[in-house]
Design a protein around this motif. Structure first.
Motif, PDB file in Angstrom:
ATOM      1  N   PRO A   1       7.395   3.648   4.057  1.00 12.77           N
ATOM      2  CA  PRO A   1       6.711   4.942   4.141  1.00 12.77           C
ATOM      3  C   PRO A   1       6.654   5.516   5.542  1.00 12.77           C
ATOM      4  N   GLY A   2       6.799   4.666   6.557  1.00  7.96           N
ATOM      5  CA  GLY A   2       6.557   5.085   7.927  1.00  7.96           C
ATOM      6  C   GLY A   2       5.242   4.504   8.391  1.00  7.96           C
ATOM      7  N   ASP A   3       4.524   5.239   9.231  1.00  8.56           N
ATOM      8  CA  ASP A   3       3.268   4.763   9.814  1.00  8.56           C
ATOM      9  C   ASP A   3       2.091   5.293   8.992  1.00  8.56           C
ATOM     10  N   ILE A   4       1.563   4.468   8.119  1.00  8.17           N
ATOM     11  CA  ILE A   4       0.494   4.897   7.207  1.00  8.17           C
ATOM     12  C   ILE A   4      -0.815   5.127   7.946  1.00  8.17           C
ATOM     13  N   ASP A   5      -1.162   4.231   8.871  1.00  9.09           N
ATOM     14  CA  ASP A   5      -2.494   4.261   9.474  1.00  9.09           C
ATOM     15  C   ASP A   5      -2.526   4.836  10.883  1.00  9.09           C
ATOM     16  N   GLY A   6      -1.404   5.305  11.385  1.00  7.43           N
ATOM     17  CA  GLY A   6      -1.388   6.001  12.659  1.00  7.43           C
ATOM     18  C   GLY A   6      -1.496   5.115  13.882  1.00  7.43           C
ATOM     19  N   ASP A   7      -1.100   3.838  13.766  1.00 13.03           N
ATOM     20  CA  ASP A   7      -1.181   2.947  14.919  1.00 13.03           C
ATOM     21  C   ASP A   7       0.120   2.874  15.702  1.00 13.03           C
ATOM     22  N   GLY A   8       1.120   3.655  15.286  1.00 17.00           N
ATOM     23  CA  GLY A   8       2.391   3.680  15.986  1.00 17.00           C
ATOM     24  C   GLY A   8       3.405   2.683  15.485  1.00 17.00           C
ATOM     25  N   LEU A   9       3.058   1.893  14.476  1.00 18.44           N
ATOM     26  CA  LEU A   9       3.963   0.887  13.925  1.00 18.44           C
ATOM     27  C   LEU A   9       4.274   1.197  12.467  1.00 18.44           C
TER      28      LEU A   9
ATOM     29  N   PHE B   1       0.919  -4.087   6.882  1.00 17.89           N
ATOM     30  CA  PHE B   1       0.785  -3.234   8.053  1.00 17.89           C
ATOM     31  C   PHE B   1       1.533  -3.838   9.238  1.00 17.89           C
ATOM     32  N   GLY B   2       2.159  -2.962  10.013  1.00 14.87           N
ATOM     33  CA  GLY B   2       2.851  -3.411  11.199  1.00 14.87           C
ATOM     34  C   GLY B   2       1.896  -4.005  12.215  1.00 14.87           C
ATOM     35  N   SER B   3       2.390  -4.945  13.016  1.00 15.02           N
ATOM     36  CA  SER B   3       1.600  -5.569  14.083  1.00 15.02           C
ATOM     37  C   SER B   3       2.572  -6.241  15.038  1.00 15.02           C
ATOM     38  N   SER B   4       2.133  -6.447  16.276  1.00 14.46           N
ATOM     39  CA  SER B   4       3.042  -7.025  17.268  1.00 14.46           C
ATOM     40  C   SER B   4       3.510  -8.411  16.846  1.00 14.46           C
ATOM     41  N   THR B   5       2.656  -9.143  16.140  1.00 13.09           N
ATOM     42  CA  THR B   5       3.053 -10.373  15.468  1.00 13.09           C
ATOM     43  C   THR B   5       2.982 -10.110  13.978  1.00 13.09           C
ATOM     44  N   LEU B   6       4.118 -10.078  13.320  1.00 14.89           N
ATOM     45  CA  LEU B   6       4.128  -9.703  11.913  1.00 14.89           C
ATOM     46  C   LEU B   6       3.270 -10.656  11.098  1.00 14.89           C
ATOM     47  N   GLY B   7       2.442 -10.058  10.226  1.00 18.97           N
ATOM     48  CA  GLY B   7       1.540 -10.839   9.402  1.00 18.97           C
ATOM     49  C   GLY B   7       0.172 -11.048  10.006  1.00 18.97           C
ATOM     50  N   ALA B   8      -0.049 -10.537  11.222  1.00 20.33           N
ATOM     51  CA  ALA B   8      -1.336 -10.750  11.885  1.00 20.33           C
ATOM     52  C   ALA B   8      -2.461  -9.949  11.229  1.00 20.33           C
ATOM     53  N   ARG B   9      -2.113  -8.839  10.586  1.00 22.70           N
ATOM     54  CA  ARG B   9      -3.142  -8.011   9.940  1.00 22.70           C
ATOM     55  C   ARG B   9      -3.216  -8.324   8.450  1.00 22.70           C
ATOM     56  N   PRO B  10      -4.408  -8.211   7.870  1.00 18.70           N
ATOM     57  CA  PRO B  10      -4.546  -8.480   6.432  1.00 18.70           C
ATOM     58  C   PRO B  10      -3.702  -7.506   5.608  1.00 18.70           C
TER      59      PRO B  10
ATOM     60  N   ILE C   1      17.300  -8.189  -4.843  1.00 15.61           N
ATOM     61  CA  ILE C   1      17.036  -7.267  -5.952  1.00 15.61           C
ATOM     62  C   ILE C   1      16.481  -5.958  -5.403  1.00 15.61           C
ATOM     63  N   ALA C   2      15.918  -6.011  -4.193  1.00 12.05           N
ATOM     64  CA  ALA C   2      15.464  -4.821  -3.475  1.00 12.05           C
ATOM     65  C   ALA C   2      15.686  -5.054  -1.989  1.00 12.05           C
ATOM     66  N   CYS C   3      16.119  -4.031  -1.292  1.00 13.47           N
ATOM     67  CA  CYS C   3      16.365  -4.096   0.151  1.00 13.47           C
ATOM     68  C   CYS C   3      15.869  -2.807   0.785  1.00 13.47           C
ATOM     69  N   GLU C   4      15.243  -2.898   1.940  1.00 17.92           N
ATOM     70  CA  GLU C   4      14.734  -1.701   2.596  1.00 17.92           C
ATOM     71  C   GLU C   4      14.693  -1.915   4.102  1.00 17.92           C
ATOM     72  N   ILE C   5      15.154  -0.910   4.844  1.00 18.51           N
ATOM     73  CA  ILE C   5      14.972  -0.905   6.293  1.00 18.51           C
ATOM     74  C   ILE C   5      13.645  -0.211   6.567  1.00 18.51           C
ATOM     75  N   VAL C   6      12.711  -0.955   7.123  1.00 20.40           N
ATOM     76  CA  VAL C   6      11.308  -0.530   7.145  1.00 20.40           C
ATOM     77  C   VAL C   6      11.000   0.391   8.309  1.00 20.40           C
ATOM     78  N   GLY C   7      11.641   0.170   9.432  1.00 20.79           N
ATOM     79  CA  GLY C   7      11.240   0.801  10.677  1.00 20.79           C
ATOM     80  C   GLY C   7      10.709  -0.275  11.609  1.00 20.79           C
ATOM     81  N   ASP C   8      10.222   0.149  12.766  1.00 23.95           N
ATOM     82  CA  ASP C   8       9.792  -0.800  13.787  1.00 23.95           C
ATOM     83  C   ASP C   8       8.375  -1.276  13.473  1.00 23.95           C
ATOM     84  N   MET C   9       8.271  -2.437  12.847  1.00 28.00           N
ATOM     85  CA  MET C   9       6.973  -2.968  12.441  1.00 28.00           C
ATOM     86  C   MET C   9       6.253  -3.698  13.571  1.00 28.00           C
ATOM     87  N   ASP C  10       6.995  -4.222  14.552  1.00 25.57           N
ATOM     88  CA  ASP C  10       6.365  -5.054  15.578  1.00 25.57           C
ATOM     89  C   ASP C  10       6.375  -4.423  16.968  1.00 25.57           C
ATOM     90  N   GLY C  11       6.875  -3.205  17.087  1.00 25.34           N
ATOM     91  CA  GLY C  11       6.806  -2.491  18.353  1.00 25.34           C
ATOM     92  C   GLY C  11       7.796  -2.925  19.399  1.00 25.34           C
TER      93      GLY C  11
END
Length: 535
Positions: A98-106, A131-140, A33-43
């Motif tokens: 949105p891109g990188d909201i918090d400036g961590d490069g992900l 939020f992006g993280s090297s292991t997706l879902g690692a951040r709250p 019902i919704a699809c989006e290419i997010v960008g590189d979330m895990d680096g």
């Protein structure tokens, strides 16, 4: 498992084709019902993507789910992260990159959960920020609640890029039922420590306008540093009854709260502004362009055939569209979805698409019109992609575009949320230059290695390989003098995808310079360049 990797191909190739399908598993779950290419979330160097299934009942009636998939050599793997909503949430009804909201490069992901179901009709709706993280879902995950009961906050979400020009990614959330249906839009500005309070709120002009039913970043249509925001009010009757209206707000250190431009639907019942999208630079003039859908527009005697409009940026905002795309049949409702899909053919022009899923009563399969960018854009589609079966609602959802498979060419996703009762998503891109690597079959199979990432690397570079069948393999690092400086693999490998890193932590450090990663297996050889730079 099928993994698709880009190989070299002539620029300007126009062989658009289906690269992969992904299927929902929950009956009536509305997967895609919704699809989006997010960008590189895990680096890992490849854009990842998300698919919403807003009616998935795993978490309760109308809870919804969102599935996040890794790109590149991971394509074909199960989702790396699955988020499940609360009963009545409709989680995944909308998605934004949105891109990188918090400036961590992900890259980060915004998910809409507008609620408003019979489970909890007075729920305000909410959005989740993943939020992006090297292991997706690692951040709250951050949850942001809507401003008022029954406002359908999260019915539309959009990434704005850097709306205030500070380099952080910002986003907008629509609540079209707020204020007796007048609607509102809240804008959230990125930065370290994103909060739950909006930085700016925009309000609809009249009751039942549904201001905020669609929102989109418009890029930089007149150039400059700041991006712009588009807001749709498809039920606005300022020009004629339900003709619809679209507003553009310019960003800035102090952003506009009064629209910089307003466009209205051409006729009563057009529902102009039902869908909005940034198109990128379609005609190559250096200014960003945008799309507006009007699915209720009549085309001659064809009722609800629908229209989509392309507006071209320039030194001044356009007063009228450059091209108008008309639906071909009664009830097509072309313009229910519009999207800029990136540069699919690698010619430097942004490409775009419009969906014509048909209305639920039309029982049509649906279709997508696809257009290549060019100096003089044309309303004649370069490709028409048809749905599989009547009632599929193919084309109700169109994603943005990005290089999911690596390389320089973009791919995009089409949603068909009614397909087979569970939903299906389709990944499209240029077939020219696409190499299929089958890990579970031998026909047409080839050894493959993705470009090392990052390159240049300050620390370890990641190496992703695909071995088409079980074989003895070697993966070595060789310096410019031809000397083997490291051996990462020397033995039997199972068929499938494997990942390595070099230099390996805890071993002798490698000197900065140029190296080659050399993979050999089954009589095949693949070589990739790798560059190390000082830490």
């Amino acid at each position: 498992m099928l993994t698709l990797l880009l190989a070299a191909a002539p620029a300007g190739a126009t062989d658009l084709g289906l690269l992969r399908t992904l299927d929902g598993t929950a009956a009536n779950g509305q997967y895609a019902i919704a699809c989006e290419i997010v960008g590189d979330m895990d680096g890992d160097g490849y854009p990842d993507f998300a698919i919403g299934a807003s009616a998935d009942s795993t978490g309760g009636d109308g809870a919804g789910r969102v599935f996040i998939y890794r790109g590149g050599p991971h394509l074909g793997e199960p989702p790396a992260l699955v988020l499940t909503g609360l009963p009545g949430d409709l989680l995944g009804a909308s998605l934004a990159a949105p891109g990188d909201i918090d400036g961590d490069g992900l890259a980060d992901l915004v998910i809409g959960a507008p609620a408003g179901t019979t489970v909890s009709p007075a729920a305000p709706g909410r959005v989740l920020v993943v939020f992006g993280s090297s292991t997706l879902g690692a951040r709250p995950t951050l949850a942001i609640a809507g401003p008022a009961p029954g406002s359908r906050f999260g019915a539309a979400v959009a990434g704005l890029g850097s709306f205030r020009g500070d380099g952080y990614a910002d986003f907008a959330v629509g609540a079209p039922d707020a204020g007796n249906g007048a609607g509102l839009v809240e804008v959230f500005l990125g930065g370290p420590g994103l909060g739950t309070a909006p930085n700016m709120t925009l309000h609809g002009r009249a009751q039942d306008d549904n201001f905020g039913a669609a929102v989109a970043g418009a890029g930089r249509p007149t150039g400059g540093v700041f991006t712009s925001l588009l807001v749709g009010a498809p039920f606005n009757s300022g020009a004629s009854v339900w003709a619809g209206r679209v507003y553009l707000y310019a960003g800035g250190a102090v952003a506009d709260t009064v629209p910089r431009a307003v466009w209205s639907g051409a006729a009563a019942g057009d529902f102009f502004g039902t869908a909005l999208a940034a198109a990128g630079d379609v005609n190559g003039d250096g200014f960003d362009d945008f799309l507006v859908g009007a699915p209720g527009a009549n085309v001659g005697s064809l009722v609800d055939a629908g229209r989509a409009y392309l507006y071209l940026g320039g030194t001044a905002l356009p007063s009228s569209p450059a091209i108008t795309i008309a639906g071909a049949g009664a009830g097509d409702e072309l313009g229910l979805a519009v999207a800029g899909v990136g540069d699919v053919d690698g010619d430097g022009h942004a490409d775009f698409a419009a969906g014509a899923p048909g209305n639920p009563d039309a029982n049509t399969a649906g279709e997508v019109r696809f257009f290549y960018g060019r100096a003089a854009p044309s309303a004649a589609p370069d490709s028409v992609i048809a749905g599989e079966a009547a009632g599929d609602m193919f084309g109700l959802t169109l994603s943005n575009g990005a290089q999911v498979l690596g390389g320089s060419r973009a791919q995009f996703i089409v949603g068909s949320y009614q397909h087979a009762g569970a939903g299906r998503a389709y990944l499209y891109g240029a077939r020219a230059g696409v190499l299929g690597v089958f890990a579970d079959e031998t026909r047409g199979a080839r050894l493959a290695m993705a470009p090392p990432w990052p390159t240049p690397a300050r620390g370890a570079a990641r190496l992703s390989i695909v071995v088409p069948r079980a074989a003895r393999a070697t993966l070595a690092i060789v310096d410019v003098g031809g000397r083997r400086v490291a051996t990462l693999v020397d033995g039997d490998l199972e068929a499938g995808h494997h990942e390595y890193a070099w230099p390996v932590a805890g071993t002798v450090s490698a000197h900065p310079g140029l190296y080659w990663a050399v993979l050999e297996a089954g009589g095949e050889r693949v070589v990739r360049k790798l560059v190390l730079i000082p830490r």
